[in-house]
Structure formats: structure tokens, C-alpha cells
Design a protein around this motif. Structure first.
Motif, PDB file in Angstrom:
ATOM      1  N   ARG A 155       0.856  -1.196   0.000  1.00 59.65           N
ATOM      2  CA  ARG A 155       0.000   0.000   0.000  1.00 59.65           C
ATOM      3  C   ARG A 155       0.888   1.240   0.000  1.00 59.65           C
ATOM      4  O   ARG A 155       2.041   1.203   0.433  1.00 59.65           O
ATOM      5  N   THR A 156       0.320   2.356  -0.432  1.00 60.45           N
ATOM      6  CA  THR A 156       1.091   3.600  -0.467  1.00 60.45           C
ATOM      7  C   THR A 156       1.547   4.007   0.937  1.00 60.45           C
ATOM      8  O   THR A 156       2.594   4.629   1.100  1.00 60.45           O
ATOM      9  N   GLY A 157       0.778   3.668   1.979  1.00 58.25           N
ATOM     10  CA  GLY A 157       1.154   4.011   3.345  1.00 58.25           C
ATOM     11  C   GLY A 157       2.364   3.252   3.853  1.00 58.25           C
ATOM     12  O   GLY A 157       2.907   3.581   4.913  1.00 58.25           O
ATOM     13  N   GLN A 158       2.822   2.242   3.121  1.00 59.72           N
ATOM     14  CA  GLN A 158       3.999   1.462   3.524  1.00 59.72           C
ATOM     15  C   GLN A 158       5.280   1.999   2.903  1.00 59.72           C
ATOM     16  O   GLN A 158       6.353   1.465   3.161  1.00 59.72           O
ATOM     17  N   MET A 159       5.175   3.040   2.096  1.00 56.29           N
ATOM     18  CA  MET A 159       6.362   3.633   1.490  1.00 56.29           C
ATOM     19  C   MET A 159       7.041   4.575   2.475  1.00 56.29           C
ATOM     20  O   MET A 159       6.419   5.508   2.986  1.00 56.29           O
ATOM     21  N   VAL A 160       8.319   4.327   2.764  1.00 59.74           N
ATOM     22  CA  VAL A 160       9.093   5.178   3.666  1.00 59.74           C
ATOM     23  C   VAL A 160      10.397   5.558   2.986  1.00 59.74           C
ATOM     24  O   VAL A 160      10.795   4.946   1.991  1.00 59.74           O
ATOM     25  N   MET A 161      11.084   6.555   3.545  1.00 58.44           N
ATOM     26  CA  MET A 161      12.294   7.036   2.904  1.00 58.44           C
ATOM     27  C   MET A 161      13.508   6.182   3.262  1.00 58.44           C
ATOM     28  O   MET A 161      14.287   5.803   2.388  1.00 58.44           O
ATOM     29  N   ASP A 162      13.685   5.872   4.550  1.00 60.88           N
ATOM     30  CA  ASP A 162      14.905   5.204   4.999  1.00 60.88           C
ATOM     31  C   ASP A 162      14.611   3.945   5.801  1.00 60.88           C
ATOM     32  O   ASP A 162      13.468   3.709   6.223  1.00 60.88           O
ATOM     33  N   LEU A 163      15.668   3.180   6.061  1.00 65.19           N
ATOM     34  CA  LEU A 163      15.550   1.939   6.818  1.00 65.19           C
ATOM     35  C   LEU A 163      15.014   2.194   8.222  1.00 65.19           C
ATOM     36  O   LEU A 163      14.191   1.438   8.733  1.00 65.19           O
ATOM     37  N   LYS A 164      15.470   3.278   8.842  1.00 65.78           N
ATOM     38  CA  LYS A 164      15.011   3.589  10.205  1.00 65.78           C
ATOM     39  C   LYS A 164      13.503   3.844  10.233  1.00 65.78           C
ATOM     40  O   LYS A 164      12.826   3.508  11.211  1.00 65.78           O
ATOM     41  N   ASP A 165      12.977   4.411   9.161  1.00 61.49           N
ATOM     42  CA  ASP A 165      11.538   4.651   9.086  1.00 61.49           C
ATOM     43  C   ASP A 165      10.770   3.332   8.951  1.00 61.49           C
ATOM     44  O   ASP A 165       9.664   3.188   9.483  1.00 61.49           O
ATOM     45  N   ALA A 166      11.371   2.372   8.252  1.00 61.87           N
ATOM     46  CA  ALA A 166      10.743   1.058   8.110  1.00 61.87           C
ATOM     47  C   ALA A 166      10.672   0.349   9.455  1.00 61.87           C
ATOM     48  O   ALA A 166       9.665  -0.287   9.787  1.00 61.87           O
ATOM     49  N   PHE A 167      11.735   0.472  10.256  1.00 55.53           N
ATOM     50  CA  PHE A 167      11.724  -0.143  11.577  1.00 55.53           C
ATOM     51  C   PHE A 167      10.685   0.517  12.494  1.00 55.53           C
ATOM     52  O   PHE A 167      10.119  -0.129  13.376  1.00 55.53           O
ATOM     53  N   LYS A 168      10.429   1.804  12.285  1.00 48.94           N
ATOM     54  CA  LYS A 168       9.377   2.478  13.055  1.00 48.94           C
ATOM     55  C   LYS A 168       8.015   1.873  12.723  1.00 48.94           C
ATOM     56  O   LYS A 168       7.176   1.677  13.611  1.00 48.94           O
ATOM     57  N   LEU A 169       7.785   1.575  11.442  1.00 47.03           N
ATOM     58  CA  LEU A 169       6.528   0.928  11.054  1.00 47.03           C
ATOM     59  C   LEU A 169       6.386  -0.432  11.730  1.00 47.03           C
ATOM     60  O   LEU A 169       5.310  -0.792  12.212  1.00 47.03           O
ATOM     61  N   ILE A 170       7.493  -1.177  11.761  1.00 46.79           N
ATOM     62  CA  ILE A 170       7.488  -2.494  12.410  1.00 46.79           C
ATOM     63  C   ILE A 170       7.142  -2.356  13.894  1.00 46.79           C
ATOM     64  O   ILE A 170       6.297  -3.090  14.433  1.00 46.79           O
ATOM     65  N   LYS A 171       7.784  -1.397  14.561  1.00 45.49           N
ATOM     66  CA  LYS A 171       7.554  -1.205  15.989  1.00 45.49           C
ATOM     67  C   LYS A 171       6.126  -0.767  16.267  1.00 45.49           C
ATOM     68  O   LYS A 171       5.477  -1.238  17.215  1.00 45.49           O
ATOM     69  N   ASN A 172       5.597   0.132  15.444  1.00 48.27           N
ATOM     70  CA  ASN A 172       4.221   0.597  15.630  1.00 48.27           C
ATOM     71  C   ASN A 172       3.208  -0.515  15.380  1.00 48.27           C
ATOM     72  O   ASN A 172       2.158  -0.568  16.013  1.00 48.27           O
ATOM     73  N   LYS A 173       3.521  -1.407  14.465  1.00 53.57           N
ATOM     74  CA  LYS A 173       2.598  -2.479  14.098  1.00 53.57           C
ATOM     75  C   LYS A 173       2.599  -3.616  15.116  1.00 53.57           C
ATOM     76  O   LYS A 173       1.548  -4.134  15.490  1.00 53.57           O
TER      77      LYS A 173
END
Length: 217
Positions: A155-173
Motif C-alpha cells: 500500500r502507499t502508506g507502507q512507502m518510507v524514505m529510509d531503513l530507520k523509518d521502516a523499523f518504526k513501522l514495524i515497531k508501531n505495528k
């Protein structure tokens, strides 16, 4: 009497002395310094940067506004590659494919003959054109590794700029229940071990397709 010590002991003695001496950090703001130069165009449209980076490592990027466009595109791919053994184990994606009567295998029957694996992901990382996946999705690990063609749906909401932002998504989920396996995929698998010749698909899928869907409906 002069102390007789080896060069190794002398080196360790100097290290101990250095550790005991308190010194100011010569680079106090290093962690706050951005690793990459900021590009305002890419920050505003990270999907463009992701598409460029993914294409650069031999991946394929397809943007779809909705589920209908996704089905139209995957039908074209199925015809182009003559796919017959298409596997999908994600209930959400199974519902989408079933809605448009797209044929697929929802179990691992005859999995050794799988040609295509369709999976979800945790995030798309624009800076490197990478896909973050984990073993928490219903597809597990096999479906993104074994078939010759891997299709990722995001989904478009899963697009992030950097690796650290991806880990934030993981932590929030997941909160404290972090998946036991988190990995990133950057293009099709590759190796140059044999005579320095680059070979795609040596240890996994030889083709990678990333569908970014704005609306699953």
C-alpha cells in the motif's frame, strides 16, 4: 631494573591507559548528521525514488490506483510469462484475487513446481529500492524465496524514505512482539562468484515485481 615486557603487553598497557583517560567526544553531533544529502523532490515523492532505485537493481515497479488495475497488470504478466503455478497464502490477497476470479494456489500443494509467489510486505524503502519483509505475514519465508518470480503487493502508506523509518513501522505495528525474522530484499537474487559474471536468480527469484496499490478495493 628495567621492566621486561613484550610488545603485546606494552600495547595492552597503552590501551588500558587510554580507556582510563576521559576525553570529550570529537564528533558530538555525528548521530544527528544526515547520511544522505536531502533531495526535496524525492522527499515529496518517495515512490519515484523507490522506482528508480528498484529499476537500477533489475526490479520491476508497477503503480496501480486500485485492485482492478492490479488484476489487469498481473493478467498481462501471466500471459507474458505463461504462468500456471501461482501461489498466494495471504488471506487479504486471496480475497482480492478471488473477487476477480484470478486463478491461484492457496495451499502448498505441488509447491516444488511453483512459478510465482505473491506476498505482502512490511515496508518499501525508497532510498535503496528495498522491500522489508518478515515471517509474521501468512506467506512466511518460502513464498518469497523459492518460486522463480516474486510479486510483492504494498500500500502507499507502507512507502518510507529510509531503513530507520521502516523499523518504526514495524515497531508501531507489532509493539513488543517483534517478528523473529526481519529481512530486506533489494532486487532479484544475484551472484558473481563464478568467473565474476553476474547471474540473476542464482539463490532465489530471478524476477521481482513490486505493485504499489493506492486502494485495494
Amino acid at each position: 631494573m628495567q621492566e621486561n615486557i613484550s610488545s603485546k603487553e606494552l600495547m595492552l598497557k597503552k590501551i588500558r591507559k587510554a580507556l582510563l583517560e576521559r576525553r570529550d567526544n570529537p564528533y558530538p553531533n555525528l548521530e544527528d548528521t544526515p547520511l544522505y544529502s536531502e533531495n526535496e523532490d524525492h522527499r515529496e515523492y518517495p515512490e519515484i525514488l523507490f522506482a528508480e532505485q528498484l529499476t537500477a537493481v533489475s526490479g520491476n515497479f508497477i503503480y496501480c490506483e486500485n485492485g482492478i488495475e492490479f488484476i489487469e497488470n498481473i493478467l498481462q504478466l501471466a500471459e507474458r510469462f505463461n504462468w500456471r503455478k501461482i501461489y498466494c497464502w495471504e488471506p487479504e490477497l486471496q480475497d482480492l484475487l478471488a473477487t476477480y476470479e484470478f486463478p491461484f494456489y492457496q495451499t502448498d500443494k505441488d509447491f516444488e513446481m511453483a512459478e510465482v509467489g505473491i506476498t505482502l510486505c512490511e515496508a518499501l524503502i525508497a532510498r535503496s529500492g528495498s522491500i522489508m519483509v518478515s515471517n509474521q505475514n501468512a506467506a512466511g519465508r518460502r513464498l518469497s524465496i523459492f518460486p522463480h518470480h516474486h510479486i510483492v503487493i504494498a500500500r502507499t502508506g507502507q512507502m518510507v524514505m529510509d531503513l530507520k523509518d521502516a523499523f518504526k513501522l514495524i515497531k508501531n505495528k507489532y509493539g513488543t512482539e517483534i517478528p523473529s525474522m526481519i529481512s530486506t530484499i533489494t532486487g532479484p537474487s544475484r551472484t558473481a562468484d563464478i568467473e565474476k559474471t553476474l547471474v540473476l536468480g542464482a539463490h532465489g527469484p530471478k524476477e521481482l515485481f513490486v505493485f504499489l496499490i493506492d486502494d485495494f478495493s
